[in-house]
Design a protein around this motif. Sequence first.
Motif, mmCIF file in Angstrom:
data_model
loop_
_atom_site.group_PDB
_atom_site.id
_atom_site.type_symbol
_atom_site.label_atom_id
_atom_site.label_comp_id
_atom_site.label_asym_id
_atom_site.label_seq_id
_atom_site.Cartn_x
_atom_site.Cartn_y
_atom_site.Cartn_z
ATOM 1 N N TYR A 151 0.511 -0.652 -0.160
ATOM 2 C CA TYR A 151 0.132 0.483 0.033
ATOM 3 C C TYR A 151 0.946 1.450 0.237
ATOM 4 O O TYR A 151 2.249 1.626 0.292
ATOM 5 N N ALA A 152 0.848 2.392 -1.258
ATOM 6 C CA ALA A 152 1.359 3.676 -1.025
ATOM 7 C C ALA A 152 0.854 4.799 -0.046
ATOM 8 O O ALA A 152 0.294 4.861 -0.763
ATOM 9 N N MET A 153 1.331 4.195 0.979
ATOM 10 C CA MET A 153 0.547 4.556 2.410
ATOM 11 C C MET A 153 1.038 6.564 2.104
ATOM 12 O O MET A 153 -0.173 6.917 2.943
ATOM 13 N N PHE A 197 3.880 -1.781 2.643
ATOM 14 C CA PHE A 197 3.627 -0.831 2.223
ATOM 15 C C PHE A 197 5.007 -0.315 1.462
ATOM 16 O O PHE A 197 5.886 -0.746 1.570
ATOM 17 N N ASP A 198 4.194 1.271 0.865
ATOM 18 C CA ASP A 198 5.703 1.481 0.006
ATOM 19 C C ASP A 198 5.904 3.416 0.934
ATOM 20 O O ASP A 198 4.356 3.712 0.708
ATOM 21 N N ILE A 199 6.827 3.567 1.287
ATOM 22 C CA ILE A 199 6.893 4.041 1.739
ATOM 23 C C ILE A 199 8.257 5.141 1.169
ATOM 24 O O ILE A 199 8.360 4.763 0.251
ATOM 25 N N ILE A 223 4.426 4.725 -12.921
ATOM 26 C CA ILE A 223 4.302 5.477 -14.282
ATOM 27 C C ILE A 223 3.864 6.749 -14.071
ATOM 28 O O ILE A 223 3.284 7.719 -14.130
ATOM 29 N N GLY A 224 3.108 6.796 -13.086
ATOM 30 C CA GLY A 224 2.372 7.815 -13.059
ATOM 31 C C GLY A 224 0.710 7.829 -11.762
ATOM 32 O O GLY A 224 0.365 6.520 -11.608
ATOM 33 N N SER A 225 -0.417 8.751 -11.771
ATOM 34 C CA SER A 225 -1.167 8.451 -10.353
ATOM 35 C C SER A 225 -2.429 8.841 -11.240
ATOM 36 O O SER A 225 -2.635 9.769 -12.402
ATOM 37 N N GLN A 226 -4.127 8.475 -11.219
ATOM 38 C CA GLN A 226 -5.028 8.528 -11.771
ATOM 39 C C GLN A 226 -4.938 8.020 -13.204
ATOM 40 O O GLN A 226 -5.670 8.457 -13.909
ATOM 41 N N ILE A 227 -4.102 6.587 -13.309
ATOM 42 C CA ILE A 227 -4.575 6.195 -14.447
ATOM 43 C C ILE A 227 -6.053 5.219 -14.938
ATOM 44 O O ILE A 227 -6.104 4.868 -14.276
ATOM 45 N N GLY A 278 4.964 -0.738 -9.807
ATOM 46 C CA GLY A 278 4.227 0.630 -9.408
ATOM 47 C C GLY A 278 2.317 -0.011 -8.919
ATOM 48 O O GLY A 278 2.189 0.182 -8.654
ATOM 49 N N GLY A 279 2.280 1.512 -8.331
ATOM 50 C CA GLY A 279 0.706 1.796 -8.146
ATOM 51 C C GLY A 279 -0.104 2.846 -9.638
ATOM 52 O O GLY A 279 0.560 2.145 -10.665
ATOM 53 N N GLY A 280 -0.885 3.870 -9.161
ATOM 54 C CA GLY A 280 -1.616 4.728 -10.224
ATOM 55 C C GLY A 280 -2.751 4.612 -10.983
ATOM 56 O O GLY A 280 -3.767 4.840 -11.530
ATOM 57 N N LEU A 281 -3.324 3.321 -10.485
ATOM 58 C CA LEU A 281 -4.969 2.591 -10.862
ATOM 59 C C LEU A 281 -5.343 4.222 -10.768
ATOM 60 O O LEU A 281 -5.798 4.327 -8.809
HETATM 61 C C1 PLP Z 1 1.870 7.672 -5.672
HETATM 62 C C2 PLP Z 1 3.781 6.469 -5.379
HETATM 63 C C3 PLP Z 1 2.374 5.290 -5.180
HETATM 64 C C4 PLP Z 1 0.570 5.045 -5.156
HETATM 65 O O1 PLP Z 1 0.426 5.691 -6.242
HETATM 66 P P1 PLP Z 1 -1.366 6.421 -6.074
HETATM 67 O O2 PLP Z 1 -1.949 6.400 -7.710
HETATM 68 O O3 PLP Z 1 -2.204 6.802 -5.436
HETATM 69 O O4 PLP Z 1 -1.831 4.402 -6.460
HETATM 70 C C5 PLP Z 1 3.459 3.767 -5.659
HETATM 71 N N1 PLP Z 1 4.246 4.237 -5.347
HETATM 72 C C6 PLP Z 1 4.991 5.333 -5.796
HETATM 73 C C7 PLP Z 1 6.704 5.176 -6.333
HETATM 74 C C8 PLP Z 1 4.487 6.414 -5.694
HETATM 75 O O5 PLP Z 1 5.173 7.675 -5.235
#
Ligand code: PLP
Length: 429
Positions: free
Chosen positions: A62-64, A83-85, A205-209, A242-245
């Motif tokens: 979880y990208a906390m 957790f992803d910190i 690669i980004g967020s809100q993809i 990564g995250g970003g969904l």
């Molecule tokens: C912000 C971030 C995420 C999570 O992104 P979401 O769009 O919230 O899913 C995952 N990995 C890294 C490295 C981030 O900086």
Amino acid sequence: MTLPGAPFLARDGADLRLEGHALADLARRFGTPLYVYARRAMLAALQAYQHALRGRPHLVCYAMKANSSLAVLQTFAQAGCGFDIVSGGELARVLAAGGDPARVVFSGVGKTRAEMRQALLAGVRGFNVESLGELDRLDEEARALGRRAPVSLRVNPDVDAGTHPYISTGLKDNKFGIAHGQALAAYCHAASLPGLQVVGIDCHIGSQITQLEPYLDALDRVLDLVEAVEAAGIPIHHVDVGGGLGITYTDEQPPAAGELVARLLQRLDARGHGRRELLLEPGRSLVGNAGVLLTEVLYLKPDPEEYVGEGGRNFCIVDAAMNDLLRPAMYEAWMAIEPCVQRATPPRRWDVVGPVCESGDWLGRNRLLAVASGDILAVLSAGAYGMAMASNYNTRPRAAEVMLDGEQVHLIRERETVQALFAQERLIP
Ligand SMILES: *Cc1c(COP(=O)(O)O)cnc(C)c1O
């Protein structure tokens, strides 16, 4: 219309309810501004990932930074989540919430020596390293402690995630990651350093993809590198995509987590990487639609000229502001705003604004609402990048937070006091 956050968020007659609780009642009981979260919505979002990954080596981290409140972390830790910190502070929070450091990956472009030492001593699962300078520094710190730091390189796949420029991170002109063309050399360098142990590869690669293709393109680019790096004799254990969904704020239709995972696994299989451990770092998609921000309408200030066309402005002034919820001001983000008790009177268009002394302090513009002073409004989809980005601008104490869990209502953060805001300040003698 289905509300973002359904089925946990629903209208029952006039009342807006989250996990069965009338939100207006919670606002009266705990005051406003108030963040309210549905624990079951968070767990359901996590399960969507975990279910699709069952039977495959995997870890969901979880990208906390999306929401780092302790009870949120506790909820995920108890469900077996990693957790992803991105800071030493976040690591301390994971530990305080009962999270397992062996399931923590440490991301971020600017880790300090102190943060590296803290994470090495805690025994995190890995560091996602973003530059050559960071590799050398981490090697020094690990050797000084007599350890080997597990590392993945965060590579920049140079794909366009098709999202807002401020939350796009995988293009070559973003500050993040090691350029694709330099990654092989960087892996060779990492493998030569005695304080490091190469364990994986990472991208984000980004967020809100809201599309699958950028993920699949990024995975392909990453797998190309995995093959090149392993051909050079450096084994790579896991792939972290990564995250970003994205989530639905209004009419976005992002792929479901299960669909994203299925397509990623399919691509791994197709390229002969089916046994490789897959890591994911979702933030927003685990918590975004599990939370709302409740706010009371203080004043209505209709346009004195009664002009209703372009440029006409009716202001609905509420007690939550950009310091409580920064997304609209920072990204011009659109978040749904719903009355907690629906009125039968005809609606009109309002700009919903906060008390902070900035014209950028708005929560929603041009919203069709039937409201009166004293009403409670809910800003929807506020579980991610809401409380976590709150500040004390204008010496405003931060909001309280409540976690719903079935019948139970837990106050998980008390409203901040004004005294606490300047307790560490000193007058000059
Ligand atoms: C912000 C971030 C995420 C999570 O992104 P979401 O769009 O919230 O899913 C995952 N990995 C890294 C490295 C981030 O900086």
